[in-house]
Write an enzyme that holds these catalytic residues in place. Structure first.
Site, PDB file in Angstrom:
ATOM      1  CE1 TYR A 534      79.399 -14.383 -30.013  1.00 11.82           C
ATOM      2  CE2 TYR A 534      78.229 -12.487 -30.888  1.00 11.82           C
ATOM      3  CZ  TYR A 534      78.549 -13.833 -30.952  1.00 11.82           C
ATOM      4  OH  TYR A 534      78.019 -14.617 -31.952  1.00 11.82           O
ATOM      5  CG  HIS A 535      78.717  -9.651 -22.886  1.00 11.48           C
ATOM      6  ND1 HIS A 535      77.408  -9.769 -22.470  1.00 11.48           N
ATOM      7  CD2 HIS A 535      78.682  -8.872 -23.988  1.00 11.48           C
ATOM      8  CE1 HIS A 535      76.614  -9.101 -23.284  1.00 11.48           C
ATOM      9  NE2 HIS A 535      77.364  -8.546 -24.223  1.00 11.48           N
ATOM     10  N   PRO A 536      83.332 -11.579 -22.718  1.00 10.45           N
ATOM     11  CG  PRO A 536      85.233 -11.666 -24.060  1.00 10.45           C
ATOM     12  CD  PRO A 536      83.749 -11.505 -24.127  1.00 10.45           C
TER      13      PRO A 536
END
Length: 612
Positions: A534-536
């Site tokens: 969840y770190h785009p």
């Protein structure tokens, strides 16, 4: 899954009711019921970056700021740290889904997996797991060396300190932290045999148990998170509540921005958004600041005519600036399939968190299982055999999660990780009732790059998110290597032997032909069941304006467009070696100062410029 979903709904309802028994603490700023037609600055997106920007810019009373947020009401469950995953697949999550992956994801329906993104004032700081990690010093030196001048570690370090208010004396007094910022950083107090085993294993494997935000990153970490008095400290709470009474700041939610308004001479002069069924065009006297994140920011730019020429023309969008918007997509990738059972430690997750004794402890003391960061028990930054360990620039991370899908009766973990019913029934159902835990191995520096593209010219159509996982084989090799290290930790250390730890013995569907935990089995699992953390990042790349791969210059100004900047995780040239919330806040702190410096008149009030 109607039965599972009903349990999940019950748990969410119980947690909401419990929240209202707690002493009142404001967790959202006051919102504006009206707005003007013109402001000095329009900030698009009230997430981790936008909240900081709006707060810092409105410190000058002569400057007017409008902060626009697409999301609406923020669920009070967001306040309770252990319930982080409960916020996914709600109105506070955009509920994006990845594109089918060509080289990975065979274990998921249609080769797709969820891509959670925060929606509401506070953005993804409302739904993340609150881990406070700055990344590695060399990450930022690399930014500067490749064209992002002014963004080396020595340039950015002070902005990390500017935000931070560390409440743990062990960290606050070690020379690498600050206690004067808005963002509360603290150490979860809950401990158990699992944390002790993890710390003991560090020594057996030759690593230190250290402050990974301190002098050295490599090692096992005593985790810290953005927690204040046992509750989540989102950027909305940290930065906007102190600013909510300023006359020169208007915070407007349920304002869905459709495009940036750009004149024929390529000057950004405002934003168009929809609120309560009406379209509003609001003008910016000085700048429009796009802070909608690595997925929504490129979407809005492309809808506004800024992006890859051929792609925009194919959709009938007039091209204003031909820039590589949406390229360079990166994320930290790993998987949650390395599960093991133990005799002694009892997993936290929701099972333990919703016990009356746990809830009472949380209510009276703001301690206990409910203060854990989404059930995360430990973290380590390590090296694969492909990395130079002498650099202190780890290429992989391990996250120790309390429990597994087998111990989460709510079903939220299964839903969040996209695991199918078939996989759950075969692999996890036999372990129901056992004490189980999970290692989440994570690749920190992927070489593969993905894209964000528009599905259509409809601003309400979700964008196409393709992470292009494992385009480079080295990425897969590194994930397999760290998976092997995780298995070795459980099976070959006395620390884990003491607690009776044993790896799951049931093979994942699709990988049955391989010997369990062999290299070929781990490679099959890594490819079949990948999960991003969840770190785009990186989709509006910052760097030298002459570099054809960049979208913004080192001052975050969009190339070829005046009065338009992008300020969020999308500007990262390469993803930092760690969780991204703290770096994104740092970016907004530094950007705020640059914007202020570009406005020498900011302390001079002009009649009619201040909101009534």
């Amino acid at each position: 899954m109607p039965w599972d979903m009903s349990i999940l709904d019950i748990v969410r309802t119980l947690m909401r009711l419990f929240f209202y028994t707690l002493p009142y603490v404001a967790y959202q700023p006051d919102l504006s019921n009206y707005f003007h037609k013109e402001y000095d600055y329009i900030v698009v997106g009230a997430g981790s970056a936008g909240s900081v920007l709006a707060s810092r810019l409105s410190e000058d009373p002569c400057v007017t700021v409008l902060l626009l947020e697409a999301g609406g009401h923020v669920d009070p469950i967001t306040e309770i740290p252990v319930g982080g995953l409960l916020n996914q697949f709600t109105d506070n999550d955009w509920q994006f889904l990845s594109m089918p992956q060509k080289r990975a994801g065979a274990g998921y329906p249609n080769r797709q997996f969820p891509v959670p993104r925060g929606k509401g004032v506070g953005g993804s700081s409302l739904i993340n797991c609150m881990l406070y990690v700055r990344g590695n010093k060399r990450d930022y030196d690399q930014w500067a060396e490749t064209g992002a001048t002014g963004w080396s570690w020595k340039d950015v370090y002070s902005y990390f300190l500017k935000s931070e208010n560390n409440t743990d004396p062990e960290f606050a007094n070690n020379g690498h932290h600050s206690t004067s910022g808005f963002l509360t950083v603290s150490t979860p107090q809950e401990t158990n045999e699992m944390k002790d085993a993890f710390a003991e294993a560090a020594g057996e494997l030759g690593y230190e148990y250290t402050d990974i935000n301190g002098k050295k990153q490599t090692g096992f970490a005593k985790i810290q998170g953005t927690i204040r008095d046992g509750r989540r400290c989102s950027t909305a709470k940290a930065f906007l509540i102190p600013a909510e009474d300023r006359d020169n700041l208007h915070i407007v939610n349920e304002a869905y921005v459709q495009k940036i308004l750009i004149s024929k001479n390529k000057n950004a002069y405002g934003a168009r958004f929809q609120k309560e069924g009406k379209i509003h065009d609001i003008r910016a006297r000085k700048e429009v600041l796009l802070s909608s994140g690595a997925i929504n920011s490129p979407q809005i730019l492309m809808l506004s005519g800024i992006g890859p020429k051929e792609h925009l023309e194919d959709l009938g969008i007039e091209v204003i600036a031909d820039l590589p918007v949406g390229n360079n997509l990166q994320d930290h990738v790993g998987n949650v399939i390395l599960n093991f059972k133990t005799k002694y430690p009892e997993p936290i997750l929701m099972k333990k968190a919703i016990l009356p004794t746990s809830l009472l402890k949380y209510k009276l003391e703001a301690t206990g299982p409910d203060t854990t960061l989404c059930g995360i028990e430990g973290m380590a930054f390590l090296n694969t055999k492909y990395n130079d360990a002498n650099l202190d620039w780890p290429d992989v991370q391990i996250i120790l999660l309390s429990g597994s899908l087998a111990t989460d009766s709510t079903g939220i973990t299964r839903q969040a990780f996209g695991i199918s019913e078939e996989t759950y029934e075969k692999v996890y159902n036999p372990y129901i009732g056992e004490n189980t835990f999970t290692f989440f191995p994570v690749l920190l520096k992927p070489k593969s790059r993905g894209t964000i593209r528009l599905k259509s010219d409809d601003p309400y159509a979700y964008p196409l998110i393709d992470f292009n996982l494992f385009e480079h084989k080295e990425d897969l090799n590194k994930v397999v290597d760290i998976m092997k290290q995780c298995v070795n930790m459980v099976t070959n250390t006395s620390a884990f032997e003491k607690i009776g730890a044993k790896m799951f013995s049931i093979k994942m569907p699709g990988c049955e032909k391989h010997e369990i935990y062999s290299d070929t089995y781990l490679r099959c699992v890594a490819k079949g069941y990948p999960l991003n953390i969840y770190h785009p990042s990186g989709t509006c790349k910052m760097g030298n304006p002459d570099d054809e791969t960049t979208v913004v210059d080192p001052e975050l100004k969009v190339k070829g467009i005046t009065n338009l900047r992008v300020v969020d995780g999308s500007i990262m040239p390469t993803i930092p070696s760690g969780n991204t919330n703290a770096p994104i806040i740092m970016i907004a702190e530094k950007a705020s100062e640059m914007i202020k410096n570009d406005n020498p008149e900011r302390k001079k009030c002009i009649d009619g410029m201040k909101p009534e």
